[in-house]
Design a protein around this motif. Sequence first.
Motif, PDB file in Angstrom:
ATOM      1  N   MET A   1       0.826  -1.204   0.000  1.00 51.53           N
ATOM      2  CA  MET A   1       0.000   0.000   0.000  1.00 51.53           C
ATOM      3  C   MET A   1       0.863   1.258   0.000  1.00 51.53           C
ATOM      4  O   MET A   1       0.603   2.206  -0.739  1.00 51.53           O
ATOM      5  CB  MET A   1      -0.935  -0.009   1.217  1.00 51.53           C
ATOM      6  CG  MET A   1      -1.913   1.163   1.252  1.00 51.53           C
ATOM      7  SD  MET A   1      -3.132   1.107  -0.078  1.00 51.53           S
ATOM      8  CE  MET A   1      -4.185  -0.224   0.508  1.00 51.53           C
ATOM      9  N   THR A   2       1.921   1.284   0.841  1.00 50.90           N
ATOM     10  CA  THR A   2       2.767   2.475   0.880  1.00 50.90           C
ATOM     11  C   THR A   2       3.628   2.610  -0.370  1.00 50.90           C
ATOM     12  O   THR A   2       4.087   3.703  -0.681  1.00 50.90           O
ATOM     13  CB  THR A   2       3.660   2.468   2.132  1.00 50.90           C
ATOM     14  OG1 THR A   2       4.312   1.202   2.236  1.00 50.90           O
ATOM     15  CG2 THR A   2       2.833   2.719   3.376  1.00 50.90           C
ATOM     16  N   ASP A   3       3.870   1.509  -1.091  1.00 48.84           N
ATOM     17  CA  ASP A   3       4.541   1.622  -2.385  1.00 48.84           C
ATOM     18  C   ASP A   3       3.676   2.436  -3.343  1.00 48.84           C
ATOM     19  O   ASP A   3       4.182   3.266  -4.102  1.00 48.84           O
ATOM     20  CB  ASP A   3       4.813   0.240  -2.971  1.00 48.84           C
ATOM     21  CG  ASP A   3       5.974  -0.453  -2.290  1.00 48.84           C
ATOM     22  OD1 ASP A   3       7.112  -0.024  -2.504  1.00 48.84           O
ATOM     23  OD2 ASP A   3       5.736  -1.401  -1.534  1.00 48.84           O
ATOM     24  N   ALA A   4       2.362   2.197  -3.281  1.00 48.97           N
ATOM     25  CA  ALA A   4       1.437   2.965  -4.111  1.00 48.97           C
ATOM     26  C   ALA A   4       1.438   4.429  -3.708  1.00 48.97           C
ATOM     27  O   ALA A   4       1.367   5.327  -4.554  1.00 48.97           O
ATOM     28  CB  ALA A   4       0.027   2.377  -4.005  1.00 48.97           C
ATOM     29  N   ALA A   5       1.530   4.686  -2.400  1.00 49.56           N
ATOM     30  CA  ALA A   5       1.570   6.066  -1.917  1.00 49.56           C
ATOM     31  C   ALA A   5       2.813   6.779  -2.424  1.00 49.56           C
ATOM     32  O   ALA A   5       2.742   7.928  -2.882  1.00 49.56           O
ATOM     33  CB  ALA A   5       1.528   6.088  -0.385  1.00 49.56           C
ATOM     34  N   LEU A   6       3.974   6.107  -2.370  1.00 55.41           N
ATOM     35  CA  LEU A   6       5.215   6.722  -2.843  1.00 55.41           C
ATOM     36  C   LEU A   6       5.160   6.967  -4.353  1.00 55.41           C
ATOM     37  O   LEU A   6       5.606   8.017  -4.836  1.00 55.41           O
ATOM     38  CB  LEU A   6       6.412   5.843  -2.489  1.00 55.41           C
ATOM     39  CG  LEU A   6       7.780   6.328  -2.975  1.00 55.41           C
ATOM     40  CD1 LEU A   6       8.070   7.743  -2.478  1.00 55.41           C
ATOM     41  CD2 LEU A   6       8.884   5.368  -2.526  1.00 55.41           C
ATOM     42  N   LYS A   7       4.607   6.035  -5.089  1.00 58.20           N
ATOM     43  CA  LYS A   7       4.469   6.214  -6.538  1.00 58.20           C
ATOM     44  C   LYS A   7       3.567   7.404  -6.838  1.00 58.20           C
ATOM     45  O   LYS A   7       3.890   8.249  -7.688  1.00 58.20           O
ATOM     46  CB  LYS A   7       3.896   4.939  -7.162  1.00 58.20           C
ATOM     47  CG  LYS A   7       3.725   5.012  -8.668  1.00 58.20           C
ATOM     48  CD  LYS A   7       3.172   3.691  -9.197  1.00 58.20           C
ATOM     49  CE  LYS A   7       2.923   3.763 -10.699  1.00 58.20           C
ATOM     50  NZ  LYS A   7       2.363   2.470 -11.211  1.00 58.20           N
ATOM     51  N   TRP A   8       2.445   7.500  -6.132  1.00 62.36           N
ATOM     52  CA  TRP A   8       1.515   8.618  -6.332  1.00 62.36           C
ATOM     53  C   TRP A   8       2.180   9.942  -5.976  1.00 62.36           C
ATOM     54  O   TRP A   8       2.058  10.928  -6.716  1.00 62.36           O
ATOM     55  CB  TRP A   8       0.276   8.395  -5.465  1.00 62.36           C
ATOM     56  CG  TRP A   8      -0.751   9.474  -5.563  1.00 62.36           C
ATOM     57  CD1 TRP A   8      -1.740   9.590  -6.511  1.00 62.36           C
ATOM     58  CD2 TRP A   8      -0.900  10.590  -4.688  1.00 62.36           C
ATOM     59  NE1 TRP A   8      -2.488  10.713  -6.263  1.00 62.36           N
ATOM     60  CE2 TRP A   8      -2.000  11.358  -5.158  1.00 62.36           C
ATOM     61  CE3 TRP A   8      -0.220  11.033  -3.557  1.00 62.36           C
ATOM     62  CZ2 TRP A   8      -2.429  12.512  -4.531  1.00 62.36           C
ATOM     63  CZ3 TRP A   8      -0.646  12.189  -2.926  1.00 62.36           C
ATOM     64  CH2 TRP A   8      -1.732  12.916  -3.400  1.00 62.36           C
ATOM     65  N   MET A   9       2.912   9.969  -4.859  1.00 59.61           N
ATOM     66  CA  MET A   9       3.609  11.184  -4.444  1.00 59.61           C
ATOM     67  C   MET A   9       4.685  11.573  -5.451  1.00 59.61           C
ATOM     68  O   MET A   9       4.951  12.753  -5.678  1.00 59.61           O
ATOM     69  CB  MET A   9       4.216  10.994  -3.062  1.00 59.61           C
ATOM     70  CG  MET A   9       3.189  10.875  -1.938  1.00 59.61           C
ATOM     71  SD  MET A   9       3.917  10.310  -0.377  1.00 59.61           S
ATOM     72  CE  MET A   9       4.972  11.704   0.039  1.00 59.61           C
ATOM     73  N   SER A  10       5.321  10.579  -6.059  1.00 62.98           N
ATOM     74  CA  SER A  10       6.388  10.853  -7.028  1.00 62.98           C
ATOM     75  C   SER A  10       5.851  11.583  -8.250  1.00 62.98           C
ATOM     76  O   SER A  10       6.522  12.449  -8.814  1.00 62.98           O
ATOM     77  CB  SER A  10       7.057   9.544  -7.452  1.00 62.98           C
ATOM     78  OG  SER A  10       7.655   8.898  -6.337  1.00 62.98           O
ATOM     79  N   PHE A  11       4.626  11.237  -8.670  1.00 68.43           N
ATOM     80  CA  PHE A  11       4.013  11.928  -9.799  1.00 68.43           C
ATOM     81  C   PHE A  11       3.420  13.269  -9.362  1.00 68.43           C
ATOM     82  O   PHE A  11       3.493  14.259 -10.093  1.00 68.43           O
ATOM     83  CB  PHE A  11       2.934  11.054 -10.439  1.00 68.43           C
ATOM     84  CG  PHE A  11       3.470   9.938 -11.276  1.00 68.43           C
ATOM     85  CD1 PHE A  11       4.084  10.203 -12.495  1.00 68.43           C
ATOM     86  CD2 PHE A  11       3.375   8.619 -10.858  1.00 68.43           C
ATOM     87  CE1 PHE A  11       4.586   9.177 -13.280  1.00 68.43           C
ATOM     88  CE2 PHE A  11       3.867   7.583 -11.637  1.00 68.43           C
ATOM     89  CZ  PHE A  11       4.484   7.867 -12.853  1.00 68.43           C
ATOM     90  N   ARG A  12       2.848  13.301  -8.156  1.00 68.59           N
ATOM     91  CA  ARG A  12       2.217  14.530  -7.648  1.00 68.59           C
ATOM     92  C   ARG A  12       3.260  15.578  -7.257  1.00 68.59           C
ATOM     93  O   ARG A  12       3.027  16.763  -7.368  1.00 68.59           O
ATOM     94  CB  ARG A  12       1.339  14.165  -6.440  1.00 68.59           C
ATOM     95  CG  ARG A  12       0.612  15.330  -5.793  1.00 68.59           C
ATOM     96  CD  ARG A  12      -0.519  15.867  -6.638  1.00 68.59           C
ATOM     97  NE  ARG A  12      -1.181  16.958  -5.926  1.00 68.59           N
ATOM     98  CZ  ARG A  12      -2.225  16.803  -5.117  1.00 68.59           C
ATOM     99  NH1 ARG A  12      -2.741  15.591  -4.938  1.00 68.59           N
ATOM    100  NH2 ARG A  12      -2.762  17.823  -4.502  1.00 68.59           N
ATOM    101  N   ARG A  13       4.389  15.130  -6.730  1.00 64.44           N
ATOM    102  CA  ARG A  13       5.564  15.940  -6.373  1.00 64.44           C
ATOM    103  C   ARG A  13       5.403  16.701  -5.058  1.00 64.44           C
ATOM    104  O   ARG A  13       6.360  16.829  -4.305  1.00 64.44           O
ATOM    105  CB  ARG A  13       5.940  16.897  -7.501  1.00 64.44           C
ATOM    106  CG  ARG A  13       6.222  16.185  -8.811  1.00 64.44           C
ATOM    107  CD  ARG A  13       6.642  17.109  -9.909  1.00 64.44           C
ATOM    108  NE  ARG A  13       7.976  17.648  -9.680  1.00 64.44           N
ATOM    109  CZ  ARG A  13       8.595  18.421 -10.559  1.00 64.44           C
ATOM    110  NH1 ARG A  13       7.985  18.780 -11.687  1.00 64.44           N
ATOM    111  NH2 ARG A  13       9.809  18.858 -10.299  1.00 64.44           N
TER     112      ARG A  13
END
Length: 287
Positions: A1-13
């Motif tokens: 789940m937190t891998d998805a959060a980091l991926k989302w944050m990486s695109f959102r910045r």
Amino acid sequence: MTDAALKWMSFRRSGKIADLGADLTGGSPRRVLDDLVTLGHAEITVAGGWRVAPPVLAGLPREVGSSAVLCGARTPALLESLGRASDASGGQISVFQQSAAPAVITVTAPSRDALVHLAESAGLPFQTEAGLHLLACSPSIREWPRTPFPMVEGKVDSVRRFSKSRMRWVASTLSEATAAAKGFFRIKRDWDWVSLLKSGPGSASLIDDRAGRLATAAKCKAARWSREGGVLSLPAQLYPPTVMARGLVLCSGYLPSFDREAMQISFAGVQPEHLRLILALTGLRLQ
């Protein structure tokens, strides 16, 4: 789940903590963000915000070989680039899933020069001995920023004092806090909590909670270190401030383990030079 959060944050910045919903974190957004910051993936900004950190290969201690962990933003394109660079440089990538935290991605190369070349080929900065450099740049607890603050007066909802003999918060009173020559107090007013470190009956300062607890525990024999595996264990209430915790985490790439029964946290991969630094920074002593 937190891998998805980091991926989302990486695109959102960048964004607000409130943007990190349960569908991304699977739990407390603040707790997940704190872990991401400690791992070097993100930074806290003003007014309850965050920004993802630039991707970087953070070098592990030389004692463990020519290895580094991937910190910062993490996108599929970045991982593909890192994979191609690793293959071309004779490197190896290992992925280990942490509980309630993003997977640890470790890159190992045949030599230190090959590791640097691998990072350059992937378009990533390389930080040599990242943990050691972070600890070396961290202010000591004695020098930790603090702001003079008048002692709280009037009605309060709660007062707690940090006990270094018990290594936990204990109930206190405003009159005790006011009269104390030394001590660290958490005082709940109608609208907020304040953390006050006393250095005299008439002298109080605001200080970060983690730094305040360590300031109170200075000179205590509260640290344990095992040469095998380089495991540094501390009372859970003495979790270091973020910059120190990140320096210790980057000795291995993993968050500290938590022993709920013993109320201890343990950092892995801590080498003698890291140990000397963290003891000097915190003022703690080995048992």
